[in-house]
Design an enzyme around this catalytic site. Structure first.
Site, PDB file in Angstrom:
ATOM      1  N   ASN A   9       0.871  -1.177   0.000  1.00 58.78           N
ATOM      2  CA  ASN A   9       0.000   0.000   0.000  1.00 58.78           C
ATOM      3  C   ASN A   9       0.909   1.228   0.000  1.00 58.78           C
ATOM      4  OD1 ASN A   9      -1.830   2.020   0.357  1.00 58.78           O
ATOM      5  ND2 ASN A   9      -2.545   1.356   2.385  1.00 58.78           N
ATOM      6  N   LYS A  11       0.073   4.220  -0.292  1.00 57.84           N
ATOM      7  CA  LYS A  11      -0.593   5.409   0.283  1.00 57.84           C
ATOM      8  C   LYS A  11      -0.306   6.615  -0.612  1.00 57.84           C
ATOM      9  CE  LYS A  11      -0.365   3.203   4.744  1.00 57.84           C
ATOM     10  NZ  LYS A  11      -0.332   3.313   6.208  1.00 57.84           N
ATOM     11  N   HIS A  97      -9.656   1.393   4.731  1.00 56.50           N
ATOM     12  CA  HIS A  97      -8.396   1.579   5.456  1.00 56.50           C
ATOM     13  C   HIS A  97      -8.666   2.515   6.630  1.00 56.50           C
ATOM     14  CE1 HIS A  97      -4.314   2.632   6.456  1.00 56.50           C
ATOM     15  NE2 HIS A  97      -3.941   1.559   5.797  1.00 56.50           N
ATOM     16  N   GLU A  99      -7.089   4.919   7.703  1.00 58.36           N
ATOM     17  CA  GLU A  99      -6.848   6.334   7.381  1.00 58.36           C
ATOM     18  C   GLU A  99      -8.066   6.929   6.681  1.00 58.36           C
ATOM     19  OE1 GLU A  99      -3.165   5.568   5.362  1.00 58.36           O
ATOM     20  OE2 GLU A  99      -2.284   4.969   7.285  1.00 58.36           O
ATOM     21  N   GLU A 169      -5.739  -4.668  10.432  1.00 58.39           N
ATOM     22  CA  GLU A 169      -4.684  -3.680  10.665  1.00 58.39           C
ATOM     23  C   GLU A 169      -4.961  -2.938  11.968  1.00 58.39           C
ATOM     24  OE1 GLU A 169      -2.699  -2.572   6.633  1.00 58.39           O
ATOM     25  OE2 GLU A 169      -4.326  -1.162   7.013  1.00 58.39           O
ATOM     26  N   GLY A 175       2.366   2.339  10.907  1.00 62.98           N
ATOM     27  CA  GLY A 175       3.335   3.423  10.784  1.00 62.98           C
ATOM     28  C   GLY A 175       4.012   3.787  12.093  1.00 62.98           C
ATOM     29  N   SER A 215       3.199  -2.154  10.372  1.00 65.50           N
ATOM     30  CA  SER A 215       4.645  -2.268  10.561  1.00 65.50           C
ATOM     31  C   SER A 215       5.214  -3.631  10.168  1.00 65.50           C
ATOM     32  CB  SER A 215       5.034  -1.901  12.004  1.00 65.50           C
ATOM     33  OG  SER A 215       4.656  -0.552  12.281  1.00 65.50           O
TER      34      SER A 215
HETATM   35  P1  13P Z   1       2.821   0.411   7.773  1.00 62.39           P
HETATM   36  O1  13P Z   1       3.288  -0.864   7.166  1.00 62.39           O
HETATM   37  O2  13P Z   1       3.570   1.620   7.307  1.00 62.39           O
HETATM   38  O3  13P Z   1       2.680   0.319   9.260  1.00 62.39           O
HETATM   39  O4  13P Z   1       1.329   0.657   7.201  1.00 62.39           O
HETATM   40  C1  13P Z   1       0.417  -0.374   7.285  1.00 62.39           C
HETATM   41  C2  13P Z   1      -0.759  -0.032   6.469  1.00 62.39           C
HETATM   42  O5  13P Z   1      -1.513   0.862   6.802  1.00 62.39           O
HETATM   43  C3  13P Z   1      -0.970  -0.776   5.221  1.00 62.39           C
HETATM   44  O6  13P Z   1      -2.232  -0.495   4.686  1.00 62.39           O
END
Ligand code: 13P
Length: 253
Positions: A9, A11, A97, A99, A169, A175, A215
């Site tokens: 992803n 982002k 997601h 976010e 997640e 992150g 992560s």
């Molecule tokens: P990270 O791997 O940066 O923690 O992000 C995970 C994520 O949100 C994947 O969609």
């Protein structure tokens, strides 16, 4: 045998040129090595055509959008429809997601609509769920995730559900560099599968891929993916580094 999936992803990161270079490096170094392995790249909308072209003809490798509209078409400035994605040959869409839930107020109910429009158009959703830190600390993560599943998924038929990939997640691990332990991931994944089994029966539940996200990196992927109910990962930060993501692909069981 259910699919084992390494999904990147990106982002809102990388320029077109950087994205192209990253894809070139990863595709040259890693290919899905087993019949049931899949590699997916969820790239920003403007890069979908480039990415789709790059993977054309590569078995087990797919491009995903990071979102789509819940509407079919029309006067929705700035939105992207499933039909548009389909016309590019895109196969997956990441939905829900954390976010998008947090910054764009996407609710379980809206996500149910997005799931419907994807499935009506043969687009496979990667449906994200997962709890925030305060919910984990209160020990109510199972109830919270069960509610997300119920409100967005349980109107689907078993046949439709089998088109959905689930990504667990935990928000506290996204992150932050703080990964769920493999035991924590396995516990929640087994719980999710058990919930699906109660609703749809064991055969359907056993066929659904449940990815872990939060992560994931080369250093922890083997341990996480070796858990019986962890069918790969949805990877943010580490998917932007070619060697990291190549190692994550090769960690699929
Ligand atoms: P990270 O791997 O940066 O923690 O992000 C995970 C994520 O949100 C994947 O969609």
């Amino acid at each position: 045998m259910r699919k084992q999936i390494a999904a990147a992803n990106w982002k809102m990161n990388l320029t077109l040129q950087q994205g192209e270079q990253l894809l070139t490096h990863i595709l040259a170094a890693a290919k899905p090595s087993k019949q049931n392995h899949q590699v997916v790249f969820a790239v920003p909308f403007p890069y979908l055509a480039m990415a789709q072209e790059r993977i054309s003809g590569m078995a087990g490798t797919f491009i995903a959008a990071q979102n789509c509209s819940d509407k079919k078409s029309g006067a929705y400035t700035g939105e992207v429809s499933v039909e548009m994605l389909q016309s590019l040959g895109i196969r997956f869409v990441v939905l829900g997601h954390s976010e998008r839930r947090e910054y764009f107020n996407e609710s379980n109910r809206l996500l149910a609509e997005k799931l419907n429009i994807c499935l009506e158009n043969k687009m496979q959703p990667i449906f994200c769920c997962g709890e925030a830190l305060q919910i984990r600390e209160a020990g109510t993560q199972n109830e919270f995730v069960a509610q997300q599943l119920k409100e967005s998924l349980y109107h689907l038929s078993g046949e439709q559900l089998q088109q959905v990939v689930i990504a667990y997640e935990p928000i506290w691990a996204i992150g932050t560099g703080k990964t769920a332990s493999s035991a924590q991931a396995q516990e929640m994944h087994a719980f999710i599968r058990q919930q699906l089994a109660a609703q749809y029966g064991a055969t359907v539940a056993d066929s659904i891929s449940i990815l872990y996200g939060g992560s994931v990196k080369a250093a922890n992927a083997v341990e996480l993916f070796s858990q019986p109910d962890v069918d790969g990962g949805l990877v943010g930060g580490a998917s932007l580094i070619a060697e990291e993501f190549v190692a994550i692909i090769s960690a699929l069981k």
